[in-house]
Enzyme design. Structure first.
Site, PDB file in Angstrom:
ATOM      1  N   PRO A  12       0.786  -1.237   0.000  1.00 30.82           N
ATOM      2  CA  PRO A  12       0.000   0.000   0.000  1.00 30.82           C
ATOM      3  C   PRO A  12       0.817   1.286   0.000  1.00 30.82           C
ATOM      4  O   PRO A  12       0.247   2.371   0.056  1.00 30.82           O
ATOM      5  CB  PRO A  12      -0.827  -0.126   1.283  1.00 30.82           C
ATOM      6  CG  PRO A  12       0.003  -0.981   2.172  1.00 30.82           C
ATOM      7  CD  PRO A  12       0.709  -1.953   1.280  1.00 30.82           C
ATOM      8  N   ASP A  35       3.640   3.346 -10.418  1.00 35.62           N
ATOM      9  CA  ASP A  35       2.294   3.882 -10.258  1.00 35.62           C
ATOM     10  C   ASP A  35       2.245   4.985  -9.204  1.00 35.62           C
ATOM     11  O   ASP A  35       3.207   5.222  -8.469  1.00 35.62           O
ATOM     12  CB  ASP A  35       1.328   2.759  -9.868  1.00 35.62           C
ATOM     13  CG  ASP A  35       0.752   2.045 -11.082  1.00 35.62           C
ATOM     14  OD1 ASP A  35       0.919   2.546 -12.199  1.00 35.62           O
ATOM     15  OD2 ASP A  35       0.129   0.974 -10.900  1.00 35.62           O
ATOM     16  N   LYS A  57      -1.931   7.011 -12.691  1.00 33.91           N
ATOM     17  CA  LYS A  57      -3.187   7.678 -13.029  1.00 33.91           C
ATOM     18  C   LYS A  57      -3.929   7.979 -11.736  1.00 33.91           C
ATOM     19  O   LYS A  57      -3.989   7.144 -10.838  1.00 33.91           O
ATOM     20  CB  LYS A  57      -4.058   6.786 -13.924  1.00 33.91           C
ATOM     21  CG  LYS A  57      -3.470   6.488 -15.287  1.00 33.91           C
ATOM     22  CD  LYS A  57      -4.407   5.645 -16.137  1.00 33.91           C
ATOM     23  CE  LYS A  57      -4.371   4.184 -15.763  1.00 33.91           C
ATOM     24  NZ  LYS A  57      -3.120   3.511 -16.136  1.00 33.91           N
ATOM     25  N   GLY A  89      -0.264  -2.222  -3.859  1.00 32.95           N
ATOM     26  CA  GLY A  89      -0.953  -3.440  -3.436  1.00 32.95           C
ATOM     27  C   GLY A  89      -0.355  -4.667  -4.089  1.00 32.95           C
ATOM     28  O   GLY A  89       0.863  -4.836  -4.167  1.00 32.95           O
ATOM     29  N   ASP A  90      -1.230  -5.533  -4.578  1.00 35.89           N
ATOM     30  CA  ASP A  90      -0.817  -6.733  -5.307  1.00 35.89           C
ATOM     31  C   ASP A  90      -1.124  -6.516  -6.785  1.00 35.89           C
ATOM     32  O   ASP A  90      -2.216  -6.048  -7.125  1.00 35.89           O
ATOM     33  CB  ASP A  90      -1.574  -7.959  -4.788  1.00 35.89           C
ATOM     34  CG  ASP A  90      -1.086  -9.240  -5.439  1.00 35.89           C
ATOM     35  OD1 ASP A  90      -0.264  -9.939  -4.824  1.00 35.89           O
ATOM     36  OD2 ASP A  90      -1.521  -9.543  -6.573  1.00 35.89           O
ATOM     37  N   ILE A  93      -4.567  -7.773  -8.411  1.00 33.51           N
ATOM     38  CA  ILE A  93      -5.867  -7.335  -7.898  1.00 33.51           C
ATOM     39  C   ILE A  93      -6.106  -5.896  -8.341  1.00 33.51           C
ATOM     40  O   ILE A  93      -5.466  -4.961  -7.836  1.00 33.51           O
ATOM     41  CB  ILE A  93      -5.935  -7.451  -6.362  1.00 33.51           C
ATOM     42  CG1 ILE A  93      -5.731  -8.909  -5.932  1.00 33.51           C
ATOM     43  CG2 ILE A  93      -7.274  -6.923  -5.840  1.00 33.51           C
ATOM     44  CD1 ILE A  93      -5.736  -9.122  -4.443  1.00 33.51           C
ATOM     45  N   THR A 118      -1.828  -6.709  -0.471  1.00 32.15           N
ATOM     46  CA  THR A 118      -2.937  -5.994  -1.090  1.00 32.15           C
ATOM     47  C   THR A 118      -3.565  -5.007  -0.109  1.00 32.15           C
ATOM     48  O   THR A 118      -3.579  -5.221   1.108  1.00 32.15           O
ATOM     49  CB  THR A 118      -3.994  -6.970  -1.623  1.00 32.15           C
ATOM     50  OG1 THR A 118      -4.963  -6.231  -2.375  1.00 32.15           O
ATOM     51  CG2 THR A 118      -4.697  -7.715  -0.507  1.00 32.15           C
ATOM     52  N   MET A 170     -12.064   1.431  -4.635  1.00 33.30           N
ATOM     53  CA  MET A 170     -12.578   2.530  -5.471  1.00 33.30           C
ATOM     54  C   MET A 170     -14.069   2.761  -5.246  1.00 33.30           C
ATOM     55  O   MET A 170     -14.839   2.936  -6.185  1.00 33.30           O
ATOM     56  CB  MET A 170     -12.294   2.230  -6.957  1.00 33.30           C
ATOM     57  CG  MET A 170     -10.821   2.076  -7.272  1.00 33.30           C
ATOM     58  SD  MET A 170     -10.469   1.431  -8.931  1.00 33.30           S
ATOM     59  CE  MET A 170     -10.836  -0.325  -8.704  1.00 33.30           C
TER      60      MET A 170
END
Length: 253
Positions: A12, A35, A57, A89-90, A93, A118, A170
């Site tokens: 995370p 990311d 993003k 995370g993973d 997923i 995750t 999300m």
């Protein structure tokens, strides 16, 4: 000679949740594409010669288009480079891993997946919530509040059943829709719901509520992304509701 694609789960965002394997793969990477939510601690392990590029993003900003990113990954691998694709995370997923894997399959290049912590499990750990519990919660399901098409959504009513803990990724903007859908499906109004913002990081925040107050408390507490929603429907709650309904039915007969 073709290169290699390594999809690396960075957890995370906290550096001390990087796995030893993740660190070793970052050290040997020629190219690092990272990311938005992977943090910065991984940088100390990157080679000084590595090409490093942000490809993240944020919700609503467009960011790097996935098709362009897939093409960039394929070009580096075709040129013989080892590409470390860092994901929060993973990677398997909600990480769009399938698209990036597909981009290099035709090259017959080596592909490696490095698992990560995750966000859903980091959220559960931070808030001290067990996602499975003997005789109470026997299934743990990961789902999403947002899909590729705005007019589509997972069938949450079929996911959140007695004995299930569901983790919503999300889902902040969909709090009211999640609440109304589950209540219409018969999930009890007092089913425990927990938001965990920035799981696994120093700024973690935990907001505990119930299903009937989910949308209100999400707004009142200004819950914001990144956040995980944990919804629990333990068997004991289902039995209590069933008993109450039986009594109500008998009284009205």
């Amino acid at each position: 000679m073709t290169g290699k694609l390594i999809l690396i789960g960075c957890g995370p965002g906290a550096g001390d949740l990087l796995t030893l394997r993740a660190v070793r793969r970052i050290q040997c990477a020629d190219v690092i594409l990272y990311d938005r939510l992977v943090g910065e601690d991984w940088r100390e392990f990157a080679s000084s010669d590595a090409i490093i590029k942000y490809v993240g993003k944020a919700p609503g900003d467009g960011g790097v288009q996935q098709a362009a990113l897939n093409a960039e990954i394929a070009a580096h691998v075709a040129a013989g480079r080892t590409v470390a694709r860092l994901k929060s995370g993973d990677p398997m997923i909600f990480g769009r891993a399938a698209e990036e894997i597909s981009a290099v399959l035709a090259l017959e290049a080596e592909i490696e997946i490095v698992p990560g912590v995750t966000s859903a499990l980091a959220a559960a750990s931070d808030s001290i919530i067990t996602v499975t519990e003997r005789a109470e919660l026997q299934s743990f399901v990961v789902t999403t509040g947002r899909t590729a098409k705005a007019d589509e959504q997972p069938d949450w009513a079929k996911i959140v059943k007695p004995g299930v803990c569901a983790a919503f990724y999300m889902g902040v903007a969909q709090a009211w829709k999640i609440q109304s859908t589950l209540m219409a499906a018969g999930v009890p109004f007092n089913a425990p719901c927990d938001w965990v913002e920035r799981a696994g990081q120093p700024g973690m925040r935990h907001v505990s509520t119930t299903l009937s107050r989910l949308a209100h408390d999400t707004h009142a507490n200004q819950v914001s992304n990144p956040a995980i929603l944990l919804v629990r429907y333990p068997y004991s709650l289902a039995k209590a509701v069933s008993a109450e309904r039986a009594i109500a039915a008998a009284d009205s007969a």
